[in-house]
Design an enzyme around this catalytic site. Sequence first.
Site, PDB file in Angstrom:
ATOM      1  N   ASP A  17       0.790  -1.253   0.000  1.00  0.00           N
ATOM      2  CA  ASP A  17       0.000   0.000   0.000  1.00  0.00           C
ATOM      3  C   ASP A  17       0.820   1.300   0.000  1.00  0.00           C
ATOM      4  OD1 ASP A  17      -1.975  -1.917   0.282  1.00  0.00           O
ATOM      5  OD2 ASP A  17      -2.757  -1.184   2.187  1.00  0.00           O
ATOM      6  N   LYS A 115      -7.008  -4.940  -2.923  1.00  0.00           N
ATOM      7  CA  LYS A 115      -7.733  -5.494  -1.778  1.00  0.00           C
ATOM      8  C   LYS A 115      -8.666  -4.439  -1.209  1.00  0.00           C
ATOM      9  CE  LYS A 115      -3.925  -4.335   1.350  1.00  0.00           C
ATOM     10  NZ  LYS A 115      -4.610  -3.377   2.227  1.00  0.00           N
ATOM     11  N   CYS A 160      -1.809  -2.822   7.892  1.00  0.00           N
ATOM     12  CA  CYS A 160      -1.760  -3.729   6.749  1.00  0.00           C
ATOM     13  C   CYS A 160      -0.482  -4.560   6.718  1.00  0.00           C
ATOM     14  CB  CYS A 160      -1.959  -2.948   5.458  1.00  0.00           C
ATOM     15  SG  CYS A 160      -3.632  -2.237   5.385  1.00  0.00           S
TER      16      CYS A 160
END
Length: 212
Positions: A17, A115, A160
């Site tokens: 990310d 995601k 994450c």
Amino acid sequence: MSDGATIDGNEVLIVIDVQNDFCPGGALAVPRGDEIVPIVNRLAARFRHVVLTQDWHPRGHFSFASSHRGKKPFESLAAPYGPQVLWPDHCVQGMPGAAFHPELDIPHAALVLRKGMEPTIDSYSAFYENDRKTPTGLVGYLRERSLNRVFIAGLAFDFCVRYSAEDARREGFAVFVIEDACRGIDVDGSVGATRASLAGLGVSCISALATA
Ligand SMILES: [Zn+2]
């Protein structure tokens, strides 16, 4: 190398990310998140196999505080799958905030895994959505390619990155979190909790230099 972090072919680097919204100026900025970009670029150049993940939510996603009347960002909600922190709207599909940081430079990355696309469930981990049962398919991808040593860098360390590392370990991979190539948000002590959890699961936290 004594810490087992030498790169010799069956390793994969998963870059979590590194997107505009998670960097300073973005909707859900991780403090100093942009500092990792040059570190991650250098690190990735040493890996043959690299996977990038991208948080990629539909508008009105369940994880957004704005989707729940009276709720503010960083408050928690009891979701059917457990407690869910509510976030500012971020990483909306196709929007500039969801794009990778413009200086992220990993042209040889083989897979971009998106995601958080299911409207009613969040997905911190690269492997499972937050119910920790719905798979993204990444376990199968890594197994099929015999990539059994997983190195993880990115944002945010205590969400994450943490969830991805925990799931990878539970799936039986050897897991290394490259902590100087991560930055955290630290909601209610979540950075300390992450270190304790990873240590308990046998996930090694190393520095980028240790992979040289
Ligand atoms: Zn998200």
